[in-house]
Design a protein around this motif. Structure first.
Motif, PDB file in Angstrom:
ATOM      1  N   VAL A 176     -25.510 -33.037 -29.513  1.00 37.93           N
ATOM      2  CA  VAL A 176     -25.989 -31.922 -30.348  1.00 37.93           C
ATOM      3  C   VAL A 176     -27.487 -31.737 -30.154  1.00 37.93           C
ATOM      4  N   LEU A 177     -28.219 -32.833 -30.142  1.00 37.94           N
ATOM      5  CA  LEU A 177     -29.671 -32.749 -29.962  1.00 37.94           C
ATOM      6  C   LEU A 177     -30.043 -32.157 -28.607  1.00 37.94           C
ATOM      7  N   GLU A 178     -29.149 -32.259 -27.661  1.00 35.34           N
ATOM      8  CA  GLU A 178     -29.363 -31.664 -26.343  1.00 35.34           C
ATOM      9  C   GLU A 178     -28.859 -30.223 -26.269  1.00 35.34           C
ATOM     10  N   GLY A 179     -28.333 -29.701 -27.406  1.00 35.22           N
ATOM     11  CA  GLY A 179     -27.933 -28.303 -27.459  1.00 35.22           C
ATOM     12  C   GLY A 179     -26.447 -28.036 -27.337  1.00 35.22           C
ATOM     13  N   ASP A 180     -25.626 -29.068 -27.384  1.00 38.15           N
ATOM     14  CA  ASP A 180     -24.171 -28.918 -27.251  1.00 38.15           C
ATOM     15  C   ASP A 180     -23.566 -28.506 -28.596  1.00 38.15           C
ATOM     16  N   THR A 181     -23.281 -27.217 -28.767  1.00 34.78           N
ATOM     17  CA  THR A 181     -22.735 -26.737 -30.034  1.00 34.78           C
ATOM     18  C   THR A 181     -21.306 -27.213 -30.260  1.00 34.78           C
ATOM     19  N   GLN A 182     -20.581 -27.459 -29.188  1.00 30.27           N
ATOM     20  CA  GLN A 182     -19.211 -27.967 -29.332  1.00 30.27           C
ATOM     21  C   GLN A 182     -19.222 -29.365 -29.958  1.00 30.27           C
ATOM     22  N   ALA A 183     -20.230 -30.159 -29.655  1.00 32.94           N
ATOM     23  CA  ALA A 183     -20.347 -31.490 -30.258  1.00 32.94           C
ATOM     24  C   ALA A 183     -20.565 -31.366 -31.766  1.00 32.94           C
ATOM     25  N   PHE A 184     -21.348 -30.367 -32.176  1.00 33.96           N
ATOM     26  CA  PHE A 184     -21.558 -30.171 -33.615  1.00 33.96           C
ATOM     27  C   PHE A 184     -20.260 -29.739 -34.282  1.00 33.96           C
ATOM     28  N   GLU A 185     -19.475 -28.938 -33.613  1.00 31.83           N
ATOM     29  CA  GLU A 185     -18.161 -28.541 -34.141  1.00 31.83           C
ATOM     30  C   GLU A 185     -17.269 -29.764 -34.341  1.00 31.83           C
ATOM     31  N   ILE A 186     -17.321 -30.709 -33.417  1.00 30.12           N
ATOM     32  CA  ILE A 186     -16.533 -31.943 -33.561  1.00 30.12           C
ATOM     33  C   ILE A 186     -17.028 -32.743 -34.761  1.00 30.12           C
ATOM     34  N   ILE A 187     -18.338 -32.829 -34.919  1.00 28.40           N
ATOM     35  CA  ILE A 187     -18.894 -33.525 -36.097  1.00 28.40           C
ATOM     36  C   ILE A 187     -18.395 -32.849 -37.370  1.00 28.40           C
ATOM     37  N   TYR A 188     -18.468 -31.520 -37.395  1.00 22.34           N
ATOM     38  CA  TYR A 188     -18.000 -30.778 -38.568  1.00 22.34           C
ATOM     39  C   TYR A 188     -16.524 -31.079 -38.841  1.00 22.34           C
ATOM     40  N   GLN A 189     -15.681 -30.974 -37.824  1.00 23.48           N
ATOM     41  CA  GLN A 189     -14.243 -31.197 -38.009  1.00 23.48           C
ATOM     42  C   GLN A 189     -13.937 -32.609 -38.507  1.00 23.48           C
ATOM     43  N   ASN A 190     -14.774 -33.562 -38.134  1.00 26.93           N
ATOM     44  CA  ASN A 190     -14.546 -34.952 -38.543  1.00 26.93           C
ATOM     45  C   ASN A 190     -15.156 -35.306 -39.893  1.00 26.93           C
ATOM     46  N   THR A 191     -15.974 -34.421 -40.460  1.00 21.40           N
ATOM     47  CA  THR A 191     -16.668 -34.773 -41.707  1.00 21.40           C
ATOM     48  C   THR A 191     -16.468 -33.793 -42.851  1.00 21.40           C
ATOM     49  N   TYR A 192     -15.970 -32.589 -42.576  1.00 18.04           N
ATOM     50  CA  TYR A 192     -15.989 -31.561 -43.618  1.00 18.04           C
ATOM     51  C   TYR A 192     -15.148 -31.928 -44.835  1.00 18.04           C
ATOM     52  N   ARG A 193     -14.084 -32.685 -44.667  1.00 19.44           N
ATOM     53  CA  ARG A 193     -13.253 -33.046 -45.823  1.00 19.44           C
ATOM     54  C   ARG A 193     -14.033 -33.894 -46.827  1.00 19.44           C
ATOM     55  N   GLN A 194     -14.775 -34.874 -46.314  1.00 16.79           N
ATOM     56  CA  GLN A 194     -15.561 -35.728 -47.212  1.00 16.79           C
ATOM     57  C   GLN A 194     -16.625 -34.912 -47.950  1.00 16.79           C
ATOM     58  N   ILE A 195     -17.266 -34.008 -47.232  1.00 21.35           N
ATOM     59  CA  ILE A 195     -18.311 -33.197 -47.852  1.00 21.35           C
ATOM     60  C   ILE A 195     -17.694 -32.222 -48.854  1.00 21.35           C
ATOM     61  N   TYR A 196     -16.551 -31.661 -48.510  1.00 15.80           N
ATOM     62  CA  TYR A 196     -15.844 -30.760 -49.420  1.00 15.80           C
ATOM     63  C   TYR A 196     -15.535 -31.468 -50.739  1.00 15.80           C
ATOM     64  N   TYR A 197     -14.989 -32.676 -50.678  1.00 21.94           N
ATOM     65  CA  TYR A 197     -14.622 -33.385 -51.909  1.00 21.94           C
ATOM     66  C   TYR A 197     -15.849 -33.788 -52.721  1.00 21.94           C
ATOM     67  N   THR A 198     -16.928 -34.129 -52.041  1.00 21.96           N
ATOM     68  CA  THR A 198     -18.176 -34.415 -52.766  1.00 21.96           C
ATOM     69  C   THR A 198     -18.625 -33.178 -53.534  1.00 21.96           C
ATOM     70  N   CYS A 199     -18.641 -32.042 -52.860  1.00 19.90           N
ATOM     71  CA  CYS A 199     -19.087 -30.798 -53.495  1.00 19.90           C
ATOM     72  C   CYS A 199     -18.150 -30.367 -54.609  1.00 19.90           C
ATOM     73  N   MET A 200     -16.857 -30.465 -54.378  1.00 17.78           N
ATOM     74  CA  MET A 200     -15.880 -30.050 -55.376  1.00 17.78           C
ATOM     75  C   MET A 200     -15.953 -30.929 -56.632  1.00 17.78           C
ATOM     76  N   SER A 201     -16.312 -32.190 -56.468  1.00 14.25           N
ATOM     77  CA  SER A 201     -16.408 -33.065 -57.642  1.00 14.25           C
ATOM     78  C   SER A 201     -17.527 -32.631 -58.581  1.00 14.25           C
ATOM     79  N   PHE A 202     -18.503 -31.906 -58.053  1.00 13.29           N
ATOM     80  CA  PHE A 202     -19.597 -31.398 -58.874  1.00 13.29           C
ATOM     81  C   PHE A 202     -19.335 -29.984 -59.374  1.00 13.29           C
ATOM     82  N   LEU A 203     -18.864 -29.116 -58.502  1.00 16.77           N
ATOM     83  CA  LEU A 203     -18.868 -27.685 -58.800  1.00 16.77           C
ATOM     84  C   LEU A 203     -17.561 -27.125 -59.350  1.00 16.77           C
ATOM     85  N   LYS A 204     -16.435 -27.616 -58.886  1.00 11.68           N
ATOM     86  CA  LYS A 204     -15.118 -27.145 -59.359  1.00 11.68           C
ATOM     87  C   LYS A 204     -14.851 -25.676 -59.040  1.00 11.68           C
TER      88      LYS A 204
END
Length: 92
Positions: A11-39
């Motif tokens: 990603v630091l070298e500009g590979d946007t596909q790598a960032f997409e992989i990071i997103y796909q592997n982490t979004y569930r955890q971030i979603y549940y963190t956010c949902m626990s606060f905001l509902k």
């Protein structure tokens, strides 16, 4: 070099596909963190968007790629606090 470290490097070298992989592997955890606060799913998606944009712009500051999810959660919580402050200020 483990997979997360390699993805961060790409990603630091500009590979946007790598960032997409990071997103796909982490979004569930971030979603549940956010949902626990905001509902509220729409607000959750707004905070998640802010979280990942911030992460992308600050990825070079990540000191330990093995702590990527914790780092993303920290960014999300900071964004959550800003969102809640704005919400409560508007309510007054």
């Amino acid at each position: 070099m483990d997979q997360i470290t390699e993805l961060v490097r790409r990603v630091l070298e500009g590979d946007t596909q790598a960032f997409e992989i990071i997103y796909q592997n982490t979004y569930r955890q971030i979603y549940y963190t956010c949902m626990s606060f905001l509902k509220n799913e729409q607000n959750v998606y707004d905070v998640m968007q802010d979280t990942y944009i911030t992460a992308l712009t600050r990825l070079g500051q990540l000191q330990n790629p093995d702590r990527l999810v914790a780092w993303l959660n920290q960014i999300a919580v900071q964004s959550l606090w800003r969102t809640m402050i704005i919400f409560f200020q508007r309510a007054m």
